[in-house]
Design a protein around this motif. Sequence first.
Motif, PDB file in Angstrom:
ATOM      1  N   ALA A  90       0.980  -1.237   0.045  1.00  9.48           N
ATOM      2  CA  ALA A  90      -0.164  -0.011   0.115  1.00  9.48           C
ATOM      3  C   ALA A  90       0.740   1.068  -0.044  1.00  9.48           C
ATOM      4  CB  ALA A  90      -0.780   0.115   1.048  1.00  9.48           C
ATOM      5  N   PHE A  91       0.912   1.951  -1.065  1.00 12.39           N
ATOM      6  CA  PHE A  91       1.805   3.226  -1.327  1.00 12.39           C
ATOM      7  C   PHE A  91       1.100   4.351  -0.805  1.00 12.39           C
ATOM      8  CE2 PHE A  91       3.664   0.110  -4.315  1.00 12.39           C
ATOM      9  CZ  PHE A  91       4.916   0.361  -4.046  1.00 12.39           C
ATOM     10  N   TYR A  92       1.828   5.258  -0.431  1.00  9.77           N
ATOM     11  CA  TYR A  92       1.131   6.519   0.008  1.00  9.77           C
ATOM     12  C   TYR A  92       2.332   7.674  -0.129  1.00  9.77           C
ATOM     13  CZ  TYR A  92       4.019   6.081   4.354  1.00  9.77           C
ATOM     14  OH  TYR A  92       4.937   5.649   5.315  1.00  9.77           O
ATOM     15  N   TYR A  93       1.773   8.727  -0.199  1.00  9.66           N
ATOM     16  CA  TYR A  93       2.876  10.167  -0.273  1.00  9.66           C
ATOM     17  C   TYR A  93       3.550  10.469   1.008  1.00  9.66           C
ATOM     18  CZ  TYR A  93       4.792  13.999  -2.459  1.00  9.66           C
ATOM     19  OH  TYR A  93       5.923  15.156  -2.892  1.00  9.66           O
ATOM     20  N   PRO A  94       4.858  10.394   1.075  1.00  7.64           N
ATOM     21  CA  PRO A  94       5.570  10.899   2.303  1.00  7.64           C
ATOM     22  C   PRO A  94       4.973  12.227   2.811  1.00  7.64           C
ATOM     23  CG  PRO A  94       7.013  10.858   0.252  1.00  7.64           C
ATOM     24  CD  PRO A  94       5.848  10.272  -0.024  1.00  7.64           C
ATOM     25  N   GLY A  95       4.644  12.445   4.015  1.00  4.61           N
ATOM     26  CA  GLY A  95       4.232  13.849   4.502  1.00  4.61           C
ATOM     27  C   GLY A  95       2.740  13.692   4.588  1.00  4.61           C
ATOM     28  N   SER A  96       2.042  13.077   4.045  1.00  6.78           N
ATOM     29  CA  SER A  96       0.542  12.839   4.022  1.00  6.78           C
ATOM     30  C   SER A  96      -0.042  12.062   5.208  1.00  6.78           C
ATOM     31  CB  SER A  96       0.037  12.418   2.622  1.00  6.78           C
ATOM     32  OG  SER A  96      -1.613  11.950   2.802  1.00  6.78           O
ATOM     33  N   ALA A  97      -0.324  12.455   6.292  1.00 10.83           N
ATOM     34  CA  ALA A  97      -0.754  11.634   7.515  1.00 10.83           C
ATOM     35  C   ALA A  97      -2.056  11.053   7.158  1.00 10.83           C
ATOM     36  CB  ALA A  97      -0.906  12.516   8.777  1.00 10.83           C
ATOM     37  N   PRO A 124       6.002   4.671   1.509  1.00 10.26           N
ATOM     38  CA  PRO A 124       6.023   6.141   0.886  1.00 10.26           C
ATOM     39  C   PRO A 124       6.559   6.051  -0.487  1.00 10.26           C
ATOM     40  CG  PRO A 124       7.913   5.983   2.648  1.00 10.26           C
ATOM     41  CD  PRO A 124       7.239   4.396   2.602  1.00 10.26           C
ATOM     42  N   THR A 125       6.036   6.744  -1.473  1.00  6.95           N
ATOM     43  CA  THR A 125       6.526   6.956  -2.827  1.00  6.95           C
ATOM     44  C   THR A 125       6.475   8.385  -3.239  1.00  6.95           C
ATOM     45  OG1 THR A 125       6.923   6.171  -4.876  1.00  6.95           O
ATOM     46  CG2 THR A 125       4.657   6.041  -3.939  1.00  6.95           C
ATOM     47  N   GLU A 130      -0.384   8.328  -9.346  1.00  6.12           N
ATOM     48  CA  GLU A 130      -1.573   8.183  -8.262  1.00  6.12           C
ATOM     49  C   GLU A 130      -1.532   8.406  -6.838  1.00  6.12           C
ATOM     50  OE1 GLU A 130      -4.951   6.033 -10.492  1.00  6.12           O
ATOM     51  OE2 GLU A 130      -3.337   4.623 -10.624  1.00  6.12           O
ATOM     52  N   VAL A 131      -0.225   8.447  -6.629  1.00  7.21           N
ATOM     53  CA  VAL A 131       0.009   8.925  -5.134  1.00  7.21           C
ATOM     54  C   VAL A 131       0.439  10.491  -5.162  1.00  7.21           C
ATOM     55  CG1 VAL A 131       1.482   8.336  -3.127  1.00  7.21           C
ATOM     56  CG2 VAL A 131       0.591   6.476  -4.565  1.00  7.21           C
ATOM     57  N   ARG A 132       1.380  10.768  -5.857  1.00  8.27           N
ATOM     58  CA  ARG A 132       1.957  11.985  -5.834  1.00  8.27           C
ATOM     59  C   ARG A 132       0.827  13.181  -6.176  1.00  8.27           C
ATOM     60  NH1 ARG A 132       5.377  11.320  -9.242  1.00  8.27           N
ATOM     61  NH2 ARG A 132       4.619  12.693 -11.139  1.00  8.27           N
ATOM     62  N   GLN A 133       0.027  13.029  -7.315  1.00 12.46           N
ATOM     63  CA  GLN A 133      -0.583  13.921  -7.982  1.00 12.46           C
ATOM     64  C   GLN A 133      -2.058  14.493  -7.430  1.00 12.46           C
ATOM     65  OE1 GLN A 133      -0.304  12.989 -12.110  1.00 12.46           O
ATOM     66  NE2 GLN A 133       1.968  13.698 -12.249  1.00 12.46           N
ATOM     67  N   PRO A 134      -2.627  13.457  -6.958  1.00 12.89           N
ATOM     68  CA  PRO A 134      -4.111  13.696  -6.418  1.00 12.89           C
ATOM     69  C   PRO A 134      -4.123  14.810  -5.554  1.00 12.89           C
ATOM     70  CG  PRO A 134      -3.826  11.422  -6.576  1.00 12.89           C
ATOM     71  CD  PRO A 134      -2.710  12.068  -6.890  1.00 12.89           C
ATOM     72  N   PRO A 137      -5.927  13.025  -0.097  1.00 13.11           N
ATOM     73  CA  PRO A 137      -4.882  11.873   0.460  1.00 13.11           C
ATOM     74  C   PRO A 137      -5.393  10.495  -0.662  1.00 13.11           C
ATOM     75  CG  PRO A 137      -6.403  12.946   2.119  1.00 13.11           C
ATOM     76  CD  PRO A 137      -6.876  13.584   0.690  1.00 13.11           C
ATOM     77  N   SER A 138      -4.178   9.856  -0.887  1.00 12.90           N
ATOM     78  CA  SER A 138      -4.198   9.005  -1.863  1.00 12.90           C
ATOM     79  C   SER A 138      -3.376   7.751  -1.335  1.00 12.90           C
ATOM     80  CB  SER A 138      -3.699   9.483  -3.146  1.00 12.90           C
ATOM     81  OG  SER A 138      -2.281   9.934  -2.874  1.00 12.90           O
ATOM     82  N   VAL A 139      -4.070   6.667  -1.821  1.00 11.53           N
ATOM     83  CA  VAL A 139      -3.317   5.392  -1.629  1.00 11.53           C
ATOM     84  C   VAL A 139      -3.358   4.624  -2.805  1.00 11.53           C
ATOM     85  CG1 VAL A 139      -3.370   3.083  -0.357  1.00 11.53           C
ATOM     86  CG2 VAL A 139      -3.914   5.357   0.837  1.00 11.53           C
ATOM     87  N   LEU A 140      -2.359   3.894  -3.247  1.00 10.07           N
ATOM     88  CA  LEU A 140      -2.245   2.847  -4.403  1.00 10.07           C
ATOM     89  C   LEU A 140      -2.006   1.742  -3.927  1.00 10.07           C
ATOM     90  CD1 LEU A 140      -0.771   3.342  -7.979  1.00 10.07           C
ATOM     91  CD2 LEU A 140      -0.226   1.399  -6.596  1.00 10.07           C
ATOM     92  N   VAL A 141      -2.665   0.770  -4.064  1.00 11.40           N
ATOM     93  CA  VAL A 141      -2.440  -0.734  -3.379  1.00 11.40           C
ATOM     94  C   VAL A 141      -2.153  -1.610  -4.342  1.00 11.40           C
ATOM     95  CG1 VAL A 141      -5.004  -0.928  -3.106  1.00 11.40           C
ATOM     96  CG2 VAL A 141      -3.277  -2.451  -1.581  1.00 11.40           C
ATOM     97  N   GLU A 142      -1.028  -2.153  -4.489  1.00  7.16           N
ATOM     98  CA  GLU A 142      -0.756  -3.400  -5.363  1.00  7.16           C
ATOM     99  C   GLU A 142      -1.054  -4.438  -4.529  1.00  7.16           C
ATOM    100  OE1 GLU A 142       0.319  -3.156  -8.360  1.00  7.16           O
ATOM    101  OE2 GLU A 142       1.755  -1.296  -8.645  1.00  7.16           O
TER     102      GLU A 142
END
Length: 246
Positions: A90-97, A124-125, A130-134, A137-142
Amino acid sequence: MPIIYLSPSTQDWNMYVTGSGSEEYNMNLLADALVPYLLSNGIQYKRNRPEMTAGSSIREANTGYYDLYLALHSNAAPEGSYGEVRGIIAFYYPGSAEGQRAAELIAEELRAIYPLPDKVTTRPTTTLGEVRQPNAPSVLVEIGYHDNYADAVWLEGHWDAIAQQLARALTRFFGLPFIYPMDPAAGTVAVSYGTLNLRSYPSSTATILANMPNGAAVTIYGEWQGWYVVHYGDLVGYAAAAYIDR
């Protein structure tokens, strides 16, 4: 009530090793399985379409307001390791609590059903659009590796279970009770005087979203401890079940 942007993969060139179809096809099966859980739990959604791309999905999401951007994907190992890797990330953007919190809840719920729970992680990535640009708050789950036969078979046999765990994570993220789906039912508000409150949470002290008059038509999607999850016009909320006839 919360609203999410639901973005199943649009990658129709990534094929499952089992021959069941593409990543796009299979992640849309998962999204299809998730929708009844979203409806029964009062979570509104907008969903991308197969003819879109990740970029156009992000642009569409950024034209509106969403509480979470959720991208559904399955993974593939890099060249040289094809078919040898398993797991869920599960990827998320660093700094996005909030993004990190959503990713951790999703990972926690998926560990309960994935056969190798220690391989369900969060990360974090800054490289995934799809994690960086929305804006949300965003999650990309592989979810699993579609080039790994065991993972692909597991995915294909567990769409409903995966959808349920994703929904459990979302209800925890939004602070809502988890409600199993039911067949949608037509209902009619039945009050002897006044109106029936449509609320944001199944509690008599929750915020009132609308006042529904006697005879108002609603669609019932879920039931929890004396409350219905109902759609009333364009609104979604909770109403006292005792005052709705089915």
